[in-house]
Design an enzyme around this catalytic site. Structure first.
Site, mmCIF file in Angstrom:
data_model
loop_
_atom_site.group_PDB
_atom_site.id
_atom_site.type_symbol
_atom_site.label_atom_id
_atom_site.label_comp_id
_atom_site.label_asym_id
_atom_site.label_seq_id
_atom_site.Cartn_x
_atom_site.Cartn_y
_atom_site.Cartn_z
ATOM 1 N N ASP A 90 0.825 -1.203 0.000
ATOM 2 C CA ASP A 90 0.000 0.000 0.000
ATOM 3 C C ASP A 90 0.858 1.251 0.000
ATOM 4 O O ASP A 90 1.489 1.585 1.001
ATOM 5 C CB ASP A 90 -0.909 -0.019 1.223
ATOM 6 C CG ASP A 90 -1.880 1.145 1.227
ATOM 7 O OD1 ASP A 90 -1.921 1.888 0.235
ATOM 8 O OD2 ASP A 90 -2.600 1.313 2.218
ATOM 9 N N ASP A 299 -2.104 6.507 -5.307
ATOM 10 C CA ASP A 299 -2.285 5.590 -4.184
ATOM 11 C C ASP A 299 -2.689 4.205 -4.658
ATOM 12 O O ASP A 299 -3.758 4.017 -5.230
ATOM 13 C CB ASP A 299 -3.352 6.163 -3.246
ATOM 14 C CG ASP A 299 -3.418 5.444 -1.916
ATOM 15 O OD1 ASP A 299 -2.911 4.308 -1.823
ATOM 16 O OD2 ASP A 299 -3.986 6.002 -0.972
#
Length: 447
Positions: A90, A299
């Site tokens: 992530d 992201d």
């Protein structure tokens, strides 16, 4: 998982990590991983599945493999003796964490009690006192005077446990003394998906992110849009067939702002084109305001792309205008895909082939562009059909305002067939169009 805007739009991309290698063209260690994508219209957490080991045309010290399913998930070992864990990759999170308490909802866990290299962090440690400055919730001191951390996400998921040091291994590369969260309690909004992984690997620019702690100067990934394969690399990798990258610098602020995530991969969005038409908006609408709200983040914890209200409205109107003759808008006031995507189309089976005629949407950054075209512009909603059997396809750009997020978010779905390089040394993101399936083949990665 999300950035410090504390949202989590987890797109599951299960990475079965594939190759840790040292290319002959570079003296810097690199970790290479193959991936496969299975998209699902869920906002959730992450699964794992082992993949077969791939060969490489380069000299290799270590090899791993991975696969993805709406979040990037890597397989590695932690502790002594090594325990196999699966962790979501992530770029929007800092603290890496593992489930350390077995429960019916978390069968995949790390057991610190059997590891000789596990060492909890005390409250008095500089790690607890100074290196956690970018955490959304400051750590506290538990009854045993250990550094206690709480992580929360906008979907109401939360985790808590103690910070600790442990040995992480990616292939034959050993990273002792890596700080992570050993989480022993929490709540997930989707426990079924969360149970499929052991934890999360934080890759943002924070002091305690995995990439910062391990000292990799950069990392890259390339996600195929056709057959759901791809590649992920940690470290410096030079290959002759990679096109020159166009770089856009990180947007950085000198003083803390309440709504600006200083450790995110924040870049400057400057405009959006639909086909050849530039949206008639002032550049200032894309610039963060005095509070930091309005930054643009790349992201990997977000599946689709989300834009602030005024920009989304302009994009939606222009896209509808240019697609009127192709497809009919799906009119259902009670249906909003994933809570923020209110533009959907009715697509009869006989007209699916015309999705390739959709006008490209190009995101214009300072120094680089990212073009989204054809099927990537819409997403078929499973189990959603019209009365006459037409499929429902939703526009893959959504409205940040409907999610309560004061930011522009560039999700992984729109990064398909784009080589993405995150250069921490030079504070920039590199972008190049690339057939990622071909990149995997040239790196000797097969699934």
């Amino acid at each position: 998982m999300a950035s410090s805007y504390v949202f989590q739009l987890s797109f599951v991309m299960c990475f079965l990590v594939s190759c840790l290698f040292r290319p002959s063209q570079s003296s810097t260690e690199a970790v290479i991983m193959s991936l496969r994508t299975e998209s699902r219209p869920s906002i959730t957490m992450f699964p794992f599945r082992a993949a077969k080991t791939a060969s490489s045309q380069y000299d290799s010290d270590n090899k791993l493999s991975f696969h993805h399913n709406v979040t990037l998930t890597v397989s590695l070992t932690v502790g002594s003796p090594p325990q196999l864990v699966t962790m979501v990759l992530d770029t929007g999170s800092e603290l890496s964490w593992l489930h350390c308490n077995k429960s019916p909802n978390t069968p995949s866990v790390f057991n610190p009690n059997i590891s000789t290299t596990y060492k909890p962090v005390s409250c008095a440690s500089p790690i607890c006192r100074t290196k956690t400055r970018d955490f959304n919730i400051p750590p506290s001191c538990d009854a045993n005077k250990l550094c206690h951390s709480v992580i929360s996400y906008a979907d109401m998921s939360s985790l808590e446990g103690n910070l600790a040091l442990e040995t992480f291994r990616i292939g034959n590369s050993t990273k002792p003394g890596t700080v992570f969260g050993c989480m022993d309690s929490g709540y997930s909004s989707n426990s079924e998906e969360d149970s499929k992984t052991t934890g999360l690997l934080g890759l943002n620019r924070g002091a305690l992110s995995f990439v910062t702690q391990t000292g990799f100067p950069k990392f890259s990934y390339c996600i195929s849009g056709r057959d759901s394969t791809g590649v992920l690399l940690f470290g410096e990798t030079k290959v002759p067939w990679l096109k020159p990258l166009n770089y856009t610098p990180f947007v950085q602020v000198s003083v803390p702002l309440p709504y600006f995530n200083r450790v995110a991969y924040s870049v400057q969005l400057e405009g959006i084109r639909v086909g050849r038409k530039l949206l008639p908006l002032e550049k200032s609408v894309y610039v963060p305001d005095h509070t930091g709200a309005g930054q643009t983040m790349v992201d990997s914890g977000t599946q689709f792309t989300f834009l602030l209200g005024p920009v989304y409205a302009a994009l939606r109107a222009e896209f509808v205008n240019q697609t009127t003759r192709l497809f009919k808008v799906y009119e259902d006031s009670n249906f909003v895909f994933q809570g923020a995507m209110d533009l959907c189309y009715r697509v009869p089976p006989s007209r699916v082939r015309f999705l390739g005629m959709l006008p490209a949407v190009t995101l214009m950054f300072s120094g680089a562009e990212m073009s989204v075209s054809a099927e990537r512009l819409v997403y078929r909603v499973e189990n959603q059909k019209t009365a006459n059997g037409d499929g429902v396809y939703c526009f893959t750009f959504g409205n940040s305002d409907l999610l309560g997020i004061e930011a522009y978010l560039i999700g992984h779905h729109h990064q398909q067939n784009v080589w993405m390089e995150f250069d921490l040394e030079k504070s920039r993101v590199g972008i190049a169009q690339m057939q990622c399936e071909l990149a995997s083949q040239r790196l000797g990665l097969t699934m």
